[in-house]
Design an enzyme around this catalytic site. Structure first.
Site, mmCIF file in Angstrom:
data_model
loop_
_atom_site.group_PDB
_atom_site.id
_atom_site.type_symbol
_atom_site.label_atom_id
_atom_site.label_comp_id
_atom_site.label_asym_id
_atom_site.label_seq_id
_atom_site.Cartn_x
_atom_site.Cartn_y
_atom_site.Cartn_z
ATOM 1 N N ASP A 352 0.829 -1.199 0.000
ATOM 2 C CA ASP A 352 0.000 0.000 0.000
ATOM 3 C C ASP A 352 0.871 1.260 0.000
ATOM 4 O OD1 ASP A 352 -2.768 1.124 0.442
ATOM 5 O OD2 ASP A 352 -1.753 1.950 2.198
ATOM 6 N N GLU A 381 1.863 -0.054 -4.876
ATOM 7 C CA GLU A 381 0.875 0.937 -5.289
ATOM 8 C C GLU A 381 1.589 2.271 -5.512
ATOM 9 O OE1 GLU A 381 -3.383 2.797 -3.788
ATOM 10 O OE2 GLU A 381 -1.762 2.525 -2.333
#
Length: 641
Positions: A352, A381
């Site tokens: 993330d 990400e």
């Protein structure tokens, strides 16, 4: 990454204090951090509260362990360890409740260790710790790659396999299916119950949003504000349930990806409530919001203050921003990640907010994991809208090399392709920069990526607007998008429910609406879309097409690793070929509102001597020595003969 807000009570270190530097500065690329947490009944006796990690493994590539012990004034103790294992260094912080002890486990077999904590000549207490044997060939595990198809699940919204764990006494937020932004009760058992469904869909790899404990009082269902990094949230199940999920997937030769968060923890994490050091998290003092401008990480014109607020600023108030430039923090994150790989037999990570981390720290974190597991995969990400800016973050990037930077990150998420998909299929009348030219132009920049097959391609995920909302459940548009995702370079990722037409309006109703409950996942649901008989006619069309497409893809190495040749779209028709020394696939996507005829002679260099092509959906043969007429809003995938 879910963004939500509530007031964060500042730590007791909410203003600068005298910093006591560690006795030894640990190199995070070389050392691992083992955290053992103890709670004291009184000043003279102690009982373990918990151990982090609860055990470790012998014969690791990196034999060094840095052990953190936690308890009131524990830094006053001297520490020894059994089995003649050398202690190579001891470090202390300004918080006397922590002590860091580094040991060398090289050539130590699986065994029980005993740590003794000594005050003067008296042993205050001891703590047992186990080194376990590794799985056979653990270091050689092969991660997910372009031969796989990932299925992204929001576990709380997928299926409630065990209603008994919907609420627990040790977690704050309770289940309430009427609250779009609260917990609904989905869990690990619900995923296990529907692995046959995923297999029938053509899925090979499961990616769940975080499953570790998130004890925020509200909005905890998404899991990105973790409060315990070694414990599965009890509302999802137990650590043993997670191991069962991994085992059941591997029995089917499927893979498991853990969603890892390096950038921040939740405000309810026990260490946030008693920080080891003032600089364990970024403080200004206290809270300051990120400016979210990730370009400052490499912009040669960026000001220092803008860069600081991007990297050090908190994503939201409820998620304290971790300081990966602190070697103790970085060691904790490295070790925790490796522990989950070894313990749960994982096949990969998705990380993330990768590009919000301290970029040197996240590079060391990534490299340490890949040093231990060379064939493991990690997708980051990097939510940017320019291919050069994204390519900077991939391993061995020539763009990053300009400033001597290497992230070591194998896989990126293709957000620019997502951007194009979110617009192109509503543009029936093409222009210089609208319609299928958007898709074409995305692939013209593939040269920027060091490894173009190691890129995650998707039409939507848990943070974006739902594809079927953008296109109003238009099946034709869905088929074109899925045909694209399934046949271009990279690793395709589906978002749960897309395959039955699930929608949701992020802009008007928020994230909860793009994370709706899968119909049939709860006892008493009026419909069960997990079964063929439970799908309505529209859902059946969505599912059948997706299943046919991705099951076909499983065995097509030409799609997994072949080359691409594409042709400038004409009349909103995009034609490209995937090819290798043995096979050729021709893809024609007519995004026009009218029937179009393509002249096959234009594609002679790719068709070569092939006379016919087989439609992989219908099985019908199409002659290639004459023009091909294709219906409006249609994708045609042909295996050339």
């Amino acid at each position: 990454m879910k963004r939500f807000f509530h007031y964060h009570r500042p730590s007791r270190f909410n203003k600068p204090s005298r910093i006591i530097k560690p006795a030894a500065i640990i190199n995070p690329g070389r050392f691992l951090t083992l955290f053992i947490c103890l709670t004291f009944l009184n000043s003279s006796s102690a009982q373990p509260l918990k151990t982090e990690p609860p055990f470790w493994f012998s014969q690791m590539h990196n034999p060094e362990l840095q052990i953190m012990f936690y308890g009131p004034n524990i830094s006053k103790y001297n520490v020894t360890v059994s089995n003649n294992i050398p202690i190579t260094s001891i470090a202390k912080t300004e918080n006397p409740n922590y002590i860091f002890v580094t040991i060398d486990t090289k050539n130590v077999p699986p065994s029980q260790l005993i740590f003794s904590f000594i005050d003067g000549k008296k042993t205050g207490f001891t703590q047992k710790y186990e080194l376990k044997a590794r799985r056979k060939d653990s270091a050689l595990r092969k991660g997910y790659d372009s031969s796989d198809a990932l299925y992204l699940i929001m576990p709380d919204r997928f299926s409630n396999g065990n209603p008994a764990n919907d609420n627990t006494s040790d977690t704050s937020e309770k289940s309430n299916r009427t609250n779009d932004h609260g917990r609904h009760g989905g869990d690990i058992q619900g995923i296990i119950n529907h692995l046959d469904y995923l297999e029938s869909l053509g899925i090979t790899t499961v990616w769940n949003t975080p499953l570790c404990e998130d004890n925020d009082p509200r909005g905890s269902y998404h899991g990105y504000a973790q409060s315990d990094l070694y414990k599965i949230d009890p509302r999802y199940g137990t650590n043993e349930d997670y191991l069962k999920l991994s085992s059941e997937l591997h029995k089917r030769k499927m893979k498991l990806v853990l969603d890892y968060v390096t950038n921040h923890w939740g405000a309810e994490h026990w260490m946030i409530k008693d920080l080891p050091s003032y600089d364990w998290i970024h403080q200004f003092p206290g809270y300051a919001q990120s400016n979210y401008r990730m370009t400052t990480q490499f912009d040669t014109n960026a000001s220092d203050i803008d860069t600081k607020y991007c990297v050090d600023g908190w994503f939201v108030k409820s998620m304290p921003d971790l300081n990966q430039s602190n070697p103790l923090v970085l060691n904790y994150l490295i070790q925790n990640a490796i522990w989950w790989i070894e313990y749960a037999d994982l096949d990969g990570f998705r990380v993330d907010t990768y590009s919000y981390n301290d970029k040197e720290g996240i590079s060391k974190w990534t490299k340490a994991i890949l040093d231990e597991y060379p064939y493991f995969n990690i997708a980051g990400e990097v939510w940017m809208h320019d291919q050069a800016q994204m390519a900077y973050w991939q391993r061995d990037s020539k763009i990053g090399a300009i400033e001597n930077y290497n992230s070591h990150l194998p896989t990126l998420m293709d957000f620019t392709l997502h951007d194009a998909i979110s617009q192109a299929f509503s543009e029936d009348n093409p222009s210089w920069d609208k319609g299928m030219i958007r898709i074409y132009e995305n692939f013209t920049n593939d040269f920027l990526y060091p490894d173009i097959n190691s890129i995650l391609v998707f039409a939507e995920n848990h943070d974006t607007q739902r594809f079927n909302h953008i296109y109003k459940n238009n099946l034709a548009n869905y088929k074109m998008a899925m045909a694209l995702i399934a046949t271009v370079r990279g690793i395709p990722q589906l978002y749960y429910g897309s395959e039955i037409g699930m929608a949701g309006d992020k802009d008007k109703k928020g994230d909860g609406d793009i994370r709706r409950d899968f119909p049939g996942g709860w006892i008493g649901d009026s419909q069960n879309a997990f079964s063929d008989s439970g799908r309505d006619a529209t859902q059946k069309e969505f599912f059948d097409y997706t299943s046919k497409l991705f099951n076909w893809r499983k065995a097509k190495s030409v799609i997994h690793s072949g080359k691409t040749k594409h042709y400038i779209p004409e009349n909103n028709v995009y034609v490209y070929f995937r090819y290798d020394d043995f096979d050729t696939i021709m893809v024609i996507i007519n995004n026009s509102a009218s029937e179009q005829t393509t002249k096959t002679e234009r594609f002679a260099e790719s068709i070569k001597s092939s006379k016919t092509g087989t439609n992989i959906i219908t099985g019908k043969s199409i002659e290639l020595n004459q023009n091909i007429t294709i219906a409006p809003k249609t994708a045609l995938i042909l295996e050339l003969k």
